[in-house]
Scaffold this active site. Structure first.
Site, short mmCIF file in Angstrom:
data_model
loop_
_atom_site.label_atom_id
_atom_site.label_comp_id
_atom_site.label_asym_id
_atom_site.label_seq_id
_atom_site.Cartn_x
_atom_site.Cartn_y
_atom_site.Cartn_z
N TRP A 60 0.83 -1.21 0.00
CA TRP A 60 0.00 0.00 0.00
C TRP A 60 0.86 1.26 0.00
CZ3 TRP A 60 -0.54 4.19 3.27
CH2 TRP A 60 -1.69 4.98 3.10
N HIS A 61 2.01 1.17 0.67
CA HIS A 61 2.85 2.35 0.80
C HIS A 61 3.55 2.73 -0.49
CE1 HIS A 61 2.20 1.90 5.10
NE2 HIS A 61 2.69 3.12 5.24
N GLY A 62 3.68 1.81 -1.42
CA GLY A 62 4.32 2.18 -2.67
C GLY A 62 4.46 1.00 -3.60
#
Lengths: 471, 371
Positions: free
Chosen positions: A321-323
């Site tokens: 989700w973060h990247g």
């Protein structure tokens, strides 16, 4: 648009707030919706349509779910929920992960499919999660479907948390959408929260970032140990103050408008275990994954092996989700493994260990995790981690000393500011002065100074990035 | 009570600055930043959907914000207050010295080294060629740098250059005079006194007797020179003194092959502006032709950057004609230029390549040397 800009502070904010408090209550959500659209479209004139699309999709899905449930057709209701998930995840997947997917296919199969180079719509990771939470909450009966698309639109687009959270689950805010009471006390509290957040972001985070850039910019293979650690400590501070500062501003603005959002950070660097860290860091994300992925998968109620599986799934997803890059997946996996180990036996030991030990253990692991998070090139990541443990060939050099001496005061300020100490000390000081005009003056002068300095830094800025913008 | 105060403070701060920034007259040019400030962008649906209009509008608001210079100064002062020793590529050195923080492009430096070496080979048989790569404050005044400040090893470059025929090493003479005013505090140039000392080394190398310092008349051009480095950090520091040396030699200056002429090396109009150093020979002109009253038939060609400008008042004592070419603005190669001068009946005796060491590593125009 970003909060830490002259445009927001001296054009958008005064105009919107004046209109908000002049308008009768029944028009306020409409104002919020329109101004939030302007806020978003300012930076994304084309992609604002995607957000509107996501809004309309989930608004209709929410109504459908409730209709089916009332008719007793649970199967259809479930399918509508699934449809909402699929559409939102497809949007997110397409805009955020397509090129990641393609480059992996190329790597595995030796193909040379061209990357699409799609620009990432700002905030998509936040608003798709918010709208998904809505459909699920309605299905679970934890909230009633919103009948008014303006009110719903205000929820999705709400400018305080649209771009960078906190991720507000629909059920926590459902009532406040239609029934909130703006009042001077909340307004004042919101103001102080906002000013604090602004200072954290502009004065603390950005300056910490300058140190990290100086360290991480060049050749990483010869970096001395001290330089590497000063750099990664600076980054640890940068990301904390950046993100929590932004959350403070979001919560503060919400409060001024009469909304009470849940806290997103709770002094995470005080943690004494990784388990505790993730209850204090980006709380709204952890809660979201717990409520909408972990618990539906069975959580810890289906036996230990399945619990491990569930933790792995949640953490791989959290990382991703973060990247759209493997280092983020690695970062998520890193925490997944640590959490499993803590659950197995380590947590009990940590609770019995002296505070210093558990504290150092946690901070050490967290700081190392930020290196994985900060560097998305795997080769450079390896070099940097190596440098942290001596592969650069030296413990320190003149540059290390220069960084240390010229940033000593800043680093001390950053460390103290990441604890509740300033708040506690200030509280005691003000309590001693008592409930007099002088107290109010002193407190407000302090906030005014923070504000004025922040404006100075913003005006001067060529350097004012917001880290979580890849979301 | 406290809450009321907070609300009032907030509204006052936001309100006053919003109103002030809206009624603030739009400025065209910033003296302190030496650049044009953004203006109100023109609206079009195309630029709106590209995101250009909104970005430009935001730049407009920031550039035109009320009391912009005050805010920048405030930020710089608070940085100094917490112990920072550099900002915007400039070190805050001791005794009020601003010293440039250099990032060296090794590839470009290497290219330039070879270009220079090649140029010397091409010209040394027909002319007296000298290379004066001037050391800068970050080397000579390294004691003034902040403690532990990492700094590029300029000495290594100068040592390497020493191997080129005709290299004039000005380090020794400058190091002997570090207690004197040889570099500006707010600007990246050396002072006319600094250039004087280098000039003595150059003369020694050329076999010329340099004029003694006390035989020259020092003329102060301005007491309020605030230079390039102070502009980068925008803190009002102690100003520098801009001065020149007069020796009674008359000159006729021709700029850019007939574009304009002057009868002095100093263009006083610059003294009213921010860029006072430009008073020497009118800033960075592509070609300057100086005829002097020293009728000894000798001609000097200076292939240079701006460090040479304040040395010309000293060099005019030894040459009947001094030609200066600046390849940052000239697209005629040096060799072609020499041919051009000689085809018109001139003859160049001495050639001096004069660049400061930092510029020498970064300049992208030395490709013109051999053309």
């Amino acid at each position: 648009m970003v909060f830490s800009s002259l445009l927001f502070l001296f054009r958008f904010l005064p105009i919107v707030f004046i209109l908000y408090f002049i308008l009768p209550k029944k028009f306020r959500n409409l104002l919020l919706f329109i101004s939030s659209l302007i806020f978003y479209a300012w930076g994304e004139p084309v992609y604002v349509t995607i957000m509107l699309f996501s809004t309309v999709v989930d608004f209709t899905h929410g109504k459908l779910v409730e209709d089916y449930k009332e008719k007793g057709n649970l199967k259809a209701a479930r399918m509508v929920v699934a449809s909402s998930m699929i559409i939102n995840l497809a949007l997110l997947g397409f805009f955020k992960y397509t090129d990641f997917f393609i480059s992996n296919i190329n790597a595995i199969f030796g193909t040379e499919i061209g990357l699409l180079g799609i620009a990432l719509p700002i905030g998509i990771s936040f608003y798709t999660f918010q709208t998904m939470s809505y459909t699920v909450d309605v299905y679970r009966g934890q909230a009633k479907a919103q009948k008014n698309i303006i009110d719903f639109g205000a929820y999705v687009a709400l400018f305080p948390q649209l771009i960078a959270g906190p991720i507000v689950q629909y059920k926590t805010i459902a009532e406040q959408l239609t029934d909130r009471h703006e009042n001077p006390d909340d307004f004042a509290e919101g103001v102080t929260r906002f000013m604090t957040g602004l200072g954290k972001k502009v004065l603390l985070a950005n300056n910490a970032g300058i140190i990290w850039d100086a360290v991480s910019g060049g050749d990483l293979t010869t970096l001395p140990v001290l330089t590497a650690w000063i750099g990664i400590l600076a980054y640890s501070f940068q990301i904390y103050f950046d993100f929590s500062g932004y959350s403070d501003m979001a919560i503060g603005l919400g409060r001024m408008l009469g909304f009470k959002f849940l806290e997103n950070f709770n002094y995470p660097y005080l943690s004494r275990s990784i388990t505790e860290f993730w209850r204090r860091w980006h709380i709204s994300l952890g809660s979201w994954f717990r409520d909408y992925v972990y618990i539906p998968l069975g959580g810890n109620r289906k036996g230990f092996p399945l619990q491990i599986r569930n933790i792995c799934i949640v953490w791989l997803l959290t990382g991703l989700w973060h990247g759209a890059s493997w280092n983020f997946v690695l970062w998520g996996a890193y925490f997944g493994v640590l959490l499993i180990i803590e659950k197995l036996f380590l947590l009990k030991l940590l609770k019995k260990a002296p505070v210093v030990i558990s504290h150092v253990y946690t901070l050490f692991l967290v700081v190392v995790s930020w290196a994985i998070f900060a560097i998305d090139d795997m080769e450079r990541l390896g070099q940097f981690i190596g440098a942290m443990f001596g592969s650069g060939g030296s413990f320190y050099d003149t540059h290390s000393l220069y960084l240390l001496t010229t940033n000593a005061v800043l680093l001390i300020i950053l460390a103290i500011a990441s604890t509740p100490a300033p708040k506690i000390l200030a509280g005691k000081l003000l309590a001693r002065l008592g409930d007099r005009p002088l107290t109010a003056v002193i407190e407000n002068v302090a906030y005014a100074v923070i504000f004025v300095l922040s404006v100075a830094y913003i005006v001067d800025a060529t350097y004012n990035p917001f880290l979580y913008f890849r979301f | 009570m406290k809450n009321l105060a907070t609300t009032i403070t907030f509204c006052a701060l936001i309100g006053s600055l919003s109103v002030a920034s809206m009624v603030n007259p739009v400025r065209d040019f910033s003296e302190t930043e030496n650049r044009k400030l953004a203006q109100l962008p023109e609206f079009s649906f195309e630029s709106l959907f590209e995101g250009k209009f909104t970005a430009d509008y935001e730049t407009f608001i920031t550039d035109q914000f009320v009391a912009r210079d005050f805010w920048i100064t405030l930020k710089n002062r608070s940085e100094l207050a917490i112990g920072k020793k550099d900002s915007g590529g400039v070190y805050f050195g001791k005794d009020g010295f601003l010293i440039e923080k250099i990032e060296v492009d090794e590839e470009q430096a290497s290219y330039n080294f070879n270009a220079l070496k090649n140029f010397v080979e091409l010209t040394k048989d027909d002319h007296n060629v000298r290379v004066l790569v001037a050391p800068t404050a970050s080397l000579i005044l390294k004691d003034k740098l902040p403690t532990h400040a990492p700094v590029w090893d300029q000495g290594a470059l100068l040592d390497a250059l020493d191997k080129i025929d005709g290299f004039v090493d000005a380090r020794e003479v400058l190091n002997a005079h570090t207690n004197e005013y040889i570099y500006y505090r707010t600007d990246h140039h050396w002072t006319t006194l600094g250039s004087y000392y280098a000039y003595t080394s150059l003369c020694e190398s050329l076999g010329i007797e340099p004029i003694a310092l006390d035989a020259l008349n020092k003329e102060t051009l301005s007491d309020e020179f605030i230079g390039t480095l102070a502009a980068k950090v925008n803190i009002t520091t102690e100003s520098d003194e801009l001065f020149t040396y007069n020796s009674g030699v008359q000159v006729q200056v021709d700029y850019n092959m007939g574009q304009s002429t002057a009868d002095s090396l100093i263009d006083e109009s610059y003294l009213e502006k921010r860029d006072k150093y430009g008073a020497f020979l009118n800033g960075n002109q592509p070609v300057v032709d100086v005829q002097t009253s020293v009728k000894n038939g000798k001609t000097l060609l200076l292939v240079k950057d701006s460090y040479a400008h304040c040395m010309v008042p000293l060099l005019v004592n030894h040459y009947e004609r001094i030609l200066l070419v600046d390849h940052r603005n000239l697209t005629i190669g040096t060799m072609s230029f020499i041919d051009l001068i000689e085809s018109k009946g001139g003859s160049i005796d001495d050639i001096v390549f004069l660049y400061n060491a930092e510029n020498f590593t970064a300049d992208r125009n030395l490709v013109w040397l051999s053309k």
